[in-house]
Design an enzyme around this catalytic site. Structure first.
Site, short mmCIF file in Angstrom:
data_model
loop_
_atom_site.label_atom_id
_atom_site.label_comp_id
_atom_site.label_asym_id
_atom_site.label_seq_id
_atom_site.Cartn_x
_atom_site.Cartn_y
_atom_site.Cartn_z
CG HIS A 67 -1.92 1.10 1.24
ND1 HIS A 67 -3.16 0.96 1.84
CD2 HIS A 67 -1.90 2.36 0.74
CE1 HIS A 67 -3.84 2.08 1.70
NE2 HIS A 67 -3.09 2.95 1.03
CG HIS A 69 -1.01 6.79 -1.86
ND1 HIS A 69 -2.23 6.70 -2.49
CD2 HIS A 69 -1.20 6.28 -0.62
CE1 HIS A 69 -3.14 6.19 -1.66
NE2 HIS A 69 -2.53 5.93 -0.51
NE ARG A 71 0.67 11.28 -3.26
CZ ARG A 71 -0.35 10.95 -2.48
NH1 ARG A 71 -1.42 10.34 -2.99
NH2 ARG A 71 -0.33 11.22 -1.21
CG ASP A 159 -6.17 3.93 -0.07
OD1 ASP A 159 -6.71 3.59 0.99
OD2 ASP A 159 -5.19 4.68 -0.12
CG ASN A 287 -8.67 9.19 6.02
OD1 ASN A 287 -9.08 8.47 6.91
ND2 ASN A 287 -9.42 9.57 5.00
CG ASP A 314 -1.84 5.00 3.59
OD1 ASP A 314 -1.79 5.25 2.37
OD2 ASP A 314 -2.73 5.44 4.34
CG HIS A 318 0.57 14.99 0.68
ND1 HIS A 318 -0.31 14.92 -0.36
CD2 HIS A 318 0.10 14.12 1.61
CE1 HIS A 318 -1.29 14.06 -0.09
NE2 HIS A 318 -1.05 13.54 1.11
O1 DOR Z 1 -3.57 9.64 4.66
C1 DOR Z 1 -3.93 9.19 3.57
N1 DOR Z 1 -3.42 9.65 2.42
N2 DOR Z 1 -4.89 8.25 3.54
C2 DOR Z 1 -5.43 7.84 2.39
O2 DOR Z 1 -6.28 6.99 2.44
C3 DOR Z 1 -5.03 8.44 1.11
C4 DOR Z 1 -3.67 8.99 1.18
C5 DOR Z 1 -3.31 9.87 0.01
O3 DOR Z 1 -3.59 9.52 -1.14
O4 DOR Z 1 -2.68 10.91 0.24
#
Ligand code: DOR
Length: 442
Positions: A67, A69, A71, A159, A287, A314, A318
């Protein structure tokens, strides 16, 4: 330069292979042509042998983060497939499964193929994409799960968003019966979560921030477990963080349903007290939110017992400017690929809670089984994906040293014990002594 056909002989390591339930001290392993080879295969001396001294280190197979991201496509200012691959190699991982909440979302086969091929060209980690469950992440109609799977998707998830419609979730789980890969749910009741930014409890009250009760997760988890029972489908619950969800998992297990789950390292290490300690800094905004100590302890128990068979980061990078906004406006997410292993070793191993075989199972065999990948472990002929770990290395998390573009983590400044010191993917070193090697295809 090591030629791909040269033999790499790694000697002296403690080999911990959860796929075979093996833990052997002072062993050796040979790699050639991208695969594990036997000593007999290389005895004739026809190929140069490079010896790697791994005394004092642990050798584990195929660490997998199911899991993350990454981007790309569409939000490359946060992360891209090169920086994400580098972060994975630095963190000790050889497989990552990026979520489909990109822009555009990964809801068509060509995007799955693109991520996979681009990952192969970069060559630092195997990128196994997760396709979306619904078209455009809109929660209105199903994506074509079969063609996504044919293109190489190893799971399906919206997700970042729940599949709000029970009818659609029922349909997705029904389809999953004839697929090889799971439906992965971001369990969160939308109405309860709306407008909230952290866990609802003592800390949110003190800080005056709107909180979401843990029940928002459990309501959907129970719903989906019921739907897994109804359909016989294959359900995986992402980043679980509530007592009710654990109860739903235990019920699913007792009932013989195909339901699995993952916990993140940050939910195992931190509590909602971190939101206060960081003084409204949105690095703690994630989240699902960081939970209180009682839930954190229950999550640790669930990983120890195997009720939760997977740890996944996860990884949600950012840009600094996005996270510099006020708490309410900043996006959710913690950059996790480069702290996952150290965090988990610190919380679960050095605390004496888990033995190495079970612990590394949560990072290798567990995700492999959930995604139906069937890796055999460190057997002759297996793909040479492995990590050397210094279990006793003490280090302090410094996001400025991350390969990831996302430096957003409340783990900054934490002292951890244990880290990856070398990563090998497809028989080639991708990281050594903390330095990620040059990506091919760049
Ligand atoms: O904290 C999170 N960021 N939870 C998620 O489910 C999505 C993720 C994101 O894509 O930044």
């Amino acid at each position: 330069m090591t030629n791909r056909d040269d033999v790499i002989r790694i000697r002296g390591a403690r080999i911990i292979d959860p796929f075979r339930g093996i833990d052997v001290k002072d062993d050796e392993l040979h790699v050639a042509g991208g695969r594990i080879v036997s000593r007999d295969d290389v005895r004739d001396g026809s190929r140069p042998v490079r010896v790697v001294d791994a005394h004092g280190l642990w050798l584990v197979p195929r660490l997998t983060d199911m899991h993350v991201h990454l981007r790309s496509p569409g939000q490359e200012w946060k992360e891209d497939l090169v920086s994400g691959s580098q972060a994975a190699a630095a963190g000790g991982f050889t497989i990552v499964a990026p979520m489909g909440n990109t822009d555009p979302p990964v809801d068509i086969p060509s995007l799955v193929e693109w991520q996979r091929h681009r990952g192969d060209a970069i060559g630092l980690v195997r990128i196994f994409p997760i396709g979306t469950i619904t078209h455009g992440l809109q929660g209105e109609r199903l994506a074509d799960l079969y063609t996504l799977e044919q293109a190489g998707a190893v799971g399906f998830s919206d997700d970042g968003r729940v599949v709000a419609s029970a009818r659609l979730m029922r349909a997705a789980l029904s389809y999953s019966v004839s697929l090889r890969h799971p439906i992965i749910e971001h369990a969160e009741d939308r109405a309860l979560a709306e407008g909230t930014v952290m866990h609802e409890g003592d800390v949110s009250q003190r800080l005056g921030l709107p909180g979401v009760p843990e029940q928002a997760e459990a309501l959907i988890a129970w719903r989906d477990v019921e739907l897994a029972g109804l359909t016989g489908g294959r359900l995986h619950l992402a980043h679980v963080s509530s007592l009710g969800t654990l109860a739903a998992l235990a019920y699913a297990k007792r009932s013989g349903l195909t339901v699995s789950a993952e916990v993140t390292p940050h939910h195992l290490y931190l509590t909602d007290e971190a939101v206060e300690a960081w003084d409204y800094n949105p690095v703690t905004k994630v989240n699902p939110p960081l939970r209180p100590q009682s839930i954190r302890q229950a999550l640790i128990e669930a990983v120890v017992s195997g009720l939760v068979p997977v740890i996944a980061s996860d990884h949600a990078p950012h840009h600094a400017d996005e996270k510099a906004q006020p708490y309410s406006a900043a996006p959710y997410g913690i950059s996790g690929l480069e702290t996952s292993l150290g965090t988990v070793l610190t919380v679960l191993l050095h605390s004496g809670r888990m033995n190495p075989v079970d612990l590394f199972a949560r990072l290798s065999k567990g995700p492999d089984q959930v995604m139906g990948l069937n890796y055999p472990g460190l057997l002759t002929g297996a793909e040479a994906d492995l990590t050397l770990i210094d279990p006793n290395a003490r280090w302090t998390v410094d996001p400025a040293r991350f390969y990831s573009k996302g430096h957003n983590t409340p783990m900054a400044g934490e002292q951890l014990t244990g880290r990856a010191v070398a990563t090998m993917c497809r028989g080639r070193w991708t990281m050594r002594d903390g330095e990620v090697l040059e990506a091919d295809g760049e």
